[in-house]
Scaffold this active site. Structure first.
Site, PDB file in Angstrom:
ATOM      1  N   GLU A  88       0.688  -1.162  -0.064  1.00 38.70           N
ATOM      2  CA  GLU A  88      -0.160   0.157   0.037  1.00 38.70           C
ATOM      3  C   GLU A  88       0.810   1.160   0.135  1.00 38.70           C
ATOM      4  O   GLU A  88       0.375   2.504   0.323  1.00 38.70           O
ATOM      5  CB  GLU A  88      -0.856  -0.099   1.092  1.00 38.70           C
ATOM      6  CG  GLU A  88      -2.129  -0.955   1.102  1.00 38.70           C
ATOM      7  CD  GLU A  88      -3.230  -0.886   0.184  1.00 38.70           C
ATOM      8  OE1 GLU A  88      -2.789   0.119  -0.518  1.00 38.70           O
ATOM      9  OE2 GLU A  88      -4.134  -1.648   0.305  1.00 38.70           O
ATOM     10  N   TYR A 127     -20.318  14.701  17.341  1.00 36.52           N
ATOM     11  CA  TYR A 127     -18.906  15.711  17.006  1.00 36.52           C
ATOM     12  C   TYR A 127     -17.629  15.405  16.836  1.00 36.52           C
ATOM     13  O   TYR A 127     -16.811  16.001  16.342  1.00 36.52           O
ATOM     14  CB  TYR A 127     -19.158  16.792  18.157  1.00 36.52           C
ATOM     15  CG  TYR A 127     -18.746  16.631  19.528  1.00 36.52           C
ATOM     16  CD1 TYR A 127     -17.442  16.197  19.834  1.00 36.52           C
ATOM     17  CD2 TYR A 127     -19.838  16.323  20.372  1.00 36.52           C
ATOM     18  CE1 TYR A 127     -16.924  15.956  21.194  1.00 36.52           C
ATOM     19  CE2 TYR A 127     -19.581  15.708  21.561  1.00 36.52           C
ATOM     20  CZ  TYR A 127     -18.147  15.912  22.180  1.00 36.52           C
ATOM     21  OH  TYR A 127     -17.912  15.462  23.157  1.00 36.52           O
TER      22      TYR A 127
END
Length: 227
Positions: A88, A127
């Protein structure tokens, strides 16, 4: 294993690269210990100047030592060590080339990976999304290790510090390994919350507005932490 690692570390170079490698190995082991990866899945990197230290391919994190230090330049050419970088690597280099990040964490966290198969974006159910720049997008699918996946990821990371990879996992970045890891953990938790809330029959989760997220983001900048 920790004692053996410490003994080997005494012979390692006492410079910024060695210290950064120690932090990288510790972070990689943490992803495994806290269930964000299985086996040798996932990968971690940290940038030191123009050198990117990155976990190698196919080696369990608990076997990594100071002598396994592995670095590449921003073009992906190996400059330190002899091991093969993670497949990756294109993901990590794409982040460093386009952002001011100093660390990247990629995992196959269970809940986040499950959510990546369901939605194009995680709604703002908490949040904590403000820690990642707002509702978290899901990058389009492409085979692991490909430039196509890196390109999809960059689209999803626009104005964000984390994203999901479709049918794959997560990517987060930060100014340090601790910050990138914390964002990964928060992203996994956010996905767990969304899955739990959205699974209640006949009910839909209430969502925070953009103004509410912006207010939370400002508070996070002021206090540097969640309550």
């Amino acid at each position: 294993m920790a004692e053996e690692y410490a003994e080997k570390r005494q012979d390692a170079r006492p410079d910024a690269l060695s210290r950064a490698w120690d932090d990288l190995v510790r972070t990689a082991r943490r992803t495994a210990a806290e269930g964000l990866v299985v086996g040798t899945s996932g990968n971690v990197s940290v940038r030191v100047g123009d050198t990117v230290l990155v976990t190698p391919s196919g080696i369990p994190y608990d076997r990594l030592g100071p002598e396994d230090l592995l670095g590449v330049d921003l073009a992906g050419h190996r400059t330190l060590g002899t091991l093969t970088p993670t497949s990756e690597l294109p993901l990590h280099l794409a982040v460093y080339r386009t952002t001011g990040a100093h660390a990247v964490v990629h995992t196959h966290a269970v809940h986040a990976t499950a959510v990546s198969t369901l939605v194009d974006e995680i709604p703002a159910v908490h949040y904590a999304a403000a820690m990642l720049g707002g509702p978290v997008r899901t990058a389009g699918y492409a085979r692991y290790g490909t430039p196509e996946l890196a390109a999809h990821m960059l689209d999803a990371l626009r104005d964000r510090t984390g994203c999901l990879l479709r049918n794959h996992g997560t990517v987060t970045h930060g100014s340090s390994l601790d910050e990138a890891y914390d964002r990964t953990a928060q992203l996994e938790w956010l996905c767990r919350v969304w899955l739990a809330a959205s699974s209640v029959p006949g009910r839909a989760p209430s969502l925070l507005s953009r103004d509410q997220l912006d207010e939370a983001a400002e508070a996070l900048r002021d206090y540097g932490r969640r309550d």
